[in-house]
Design a protein around this motif. Structure first.
Motif, PDB file in Angstrom:
ATOM      1  N   ALA A 113       0.833  -1.210   0.000  1.00  0.00           N
ATOM      2  CA  ALA A 113       0.000   0.000   0.000  1.00  0.00           C
ATOM      3  C   ALA A 113       0.868   1.259   0.000  1.00  0.00           C
ATOM      4  O   ALA A 113       0.555   2.242  -0.683  1.00  0.00           O
ATOM      5  CB  ALA A 113      -0.927   0.003   1.209  1.00  0.00           C
ATOM      6  N   GLU A 166       2.280   1.814  -3.481  1.00  0.00           N
ATOM      7  CA  GLU A 166       1.257   2.297  -4.414  1.00  0.00           C
ATOM      8  C   GLU A 166       0.909   3.759  -4.153  1.00  0.00           C
ATOM      9  O   GLU A 166       0.730   4.547  -5.092  1.00  0.00           O
ATOM     10  CB  GLU A 166       0.006   1.409  -4.299  1.00  0.00           C
ATOM     11  CG  GLU A 166       0.228   0.003  -4.849  1.00  0.00           C
ATOM     12  CD  GLU A 166      -0.923  -0.944  -4.542  1.00  0.00           C
ATOM     13  OE1 GLU A 166      -1.721  -0.645  -3.610  1.00  0.00           O
ATOM     14  OE2 GLU A 166      -1.019  -1.988  -5.217  1.00  0.00           O
ATOM     15  N   LEU A 167       0.820   4.130  -2.885  1.00  0.00           N
ATOM     16  CA  LEU A 167       0.502   5.518  -2.543  1.00  0.00           C
ATOM     17  C   LEU A 167       1.630   6.459  -2.958  1.00  0.00           C
ATOM     18  O   LEU A 167       1.377   7.545  -3.498  1.00  0.00           O
ATOM     19  CB  LEU A 167       0.232   5.637  -1.040  1.00  0.00           C
ATOM     20  CG  LEU A 167      -1.095   5.040  -0.561  1.00  0.00           C
ATOM     21  CD1 LEU A 167      -1.087   4.853   0.956  1.00  0.00           C
ATOM     22  CD2 LEU A 167      -2.274   5.922  -0.980  1.00  0.00           C
ATOM     23  N   ARG A 202      -8.465   6.438  -1.787  1.00  0.00           N
ATOM     24  CA  ARG A 202      -9.111   5.119  -1.894  1.00  0.00           C
ATOM     25  C   ARG A 202      -9.186   4.629  -3.337  1.00  0.00           C
ATOM     26  O   ARG A 202      -9.366   3.437  -3.570  1.00  0.00           O
ATOM     27  CB  ARG A 202     -10.502   5.159  -1.255  1.00  0.00           C
ATOM     28  CG  ARG A 202     -10.444   5.048   0.264  1.00  0.00           C
ATOM     29  CD  ARG A 202     -11.810   5.028   0.898  1.00  0.00           C
ATOM     30  NE  ARG A 202     -11.742   4.674   2.314  1.00  0.00           N
ATOM     31  CZ  ARG A 202     -12.670   4.997   3.206  1.00  0.00           C
ATOM     32  NH1 ARG A 202     -13.751   5.679   2.816  1.00  0.00           N
ATOM     33  NH2 ARG A 202     -12.530   4.643   4.469  1.00  0.00           N
ATOM     34  N   VAL A 238      -5.804   2.833  -2.938  1.00  0.00           N
ATOM     35  CA  VAL A 238      -5.815   1.797  -1.897  1.00  0.00           C
ATOM     36  C   VAL A 238      -7.242   1.715  -1.343  1.00  0.00           C
ATOM     37  O   VAL A 238      -7.594   2.444  -0.407  1.00  0.00           O
ATOM     38  CB  VAL A 238      -4.801   2.119  -0.775  1.00  0.00           C
ATOM     39  CG1 VAL A 238      -4.821   1.039   0.301  1.00  0.00           C
ATOM     40  CG2 VAL A 238      -3.398   2.251  -1.346  1.00  0.00           C
ATOM     41  N   LEU A 248      -8.196   1.569   2.523  1.00  0.00           N
ATOM     42  CA  LEU A 248      -7.681   2.605   3.401  1.00  0.00           C
ATOM     43  C   LEU A 248      -8.733   3.008   4.437  1.00  0.00           C
ATOM     44  O   LEU A 248      -9.869   3.293   4.090  1.00  0.00           O
ATOM     45  CB  LEU A 248      -7.266   3.817   2.571  1.00  0.00           C
ATOM     46  CG  LEU A 248      -6.704   5.011   3.335  1.00  0.00           C
ATOM     47  CD1 LEU A 248      -5.367   4.679   3.985  1.00  0.00           C
ATOM     48  CD2 LEU A 248      -6.543   6.210   2.392  1.00  0.00           C
TER      49      LEU A 248
END
Length: 214
Positions: free
Chosen positions: A83, A86-87, A203, A206, A209
């Motif tokens: 995560a 990806e963020l 979101r 992710v 989240l």
């Protein structure tokens, strides 16, 4: 010294002076994409102490760490959750701070971190140039505790004066909204502080989240 980074010559001289100052264990103030920050080399303990002293910070909360490259994050953590990756890919550089578990082998002394550190890559060309030359920096708001966050380097100099060696001016901060802070150290990523990036956009990247109250 205050350098006006809105002119090419002063910008080049100012960035070089800031890099030299920080590498020497001194402090620099520079713009970020939120407000102006005061920064020190993250791996120089006496510089971290000087940063707290400049701000009159008696309770020495570990400062966030700013980086000049997305790949620098990999060198600071023991392992990076999916995560978090990806963020960072989606929102860096930008107003997103990730709370991660830092590698226990790092030779730094940011304070009582509990093994965690807040990391961000700011979306500002002056900040990124300094960070790419210096490496990870401990950076917090360039104000005395209890006083307003500065929107220009001149406002920061009015508060911090000679405690800081180099001030880089780039005009008023464009977006004073704070960064969104996300904790990725637990089982599910969670927003710790709502900020410039709304929950819905986060979101999209992710979906699981958690909001602060969840």
């Amino acid at each position: 010294m205050l350098y006006d980074c809105r002119t090419t010559a002063d910008r080049d001289r100012g960035i070089a002076a800031a890099v030299e100052a920080v590498k020497s264990g001194e402090l620099a103030v520079f713009p970020t994409d939120t407000v102006y920050g005061i920064g020190a080399d993250a791996f120089t303990p006496h510089a971290i102490t000087a940063l707290h002293t400049a701000r009159n910070a008696t309770r020495q909360v570990p400062p966030p760490v700013l980086v000049g490259s997305r790949h620098t994050l990999d060198g600071l953590v023991y392992s990076l959750p999916k995560a978090a990756r990806e963020l960072a890919d989606a929102f860096w550089p930008g107003a997103l701070t990730l709370l991660v578990e830092h590698s226990p082998s790092l030779q730094w002394d940011l304070g009582e971190t509990g093994g965690q550190v807040a990391v961000r890559m700011p979306l500002h060309p002056v900040a990124l140039e300094v960070l790419r030359e210096v490496g990870p920096m401990a950076v917090t708001t360039a104000n005395k505790v209890g006083q307003p966050a500065p929107k220009t380097a001149e406002e920061a100099r009015d508060q911090l004066e000679y405690a800081v060696r180099i001030y880089l001016e780039a005009g008023p901060a464009a977006d004073p909204a704070p960064s969104t802070v996300i904790d990725v150290t637990g089982d599910a990523p969670r927003v710790l502080r709502a900020g410039a990036i709304p929950l819905e956009k986060l979101r999209d990247v992710v979906p699981d989240l958690l909001a602060p109250e969840e």
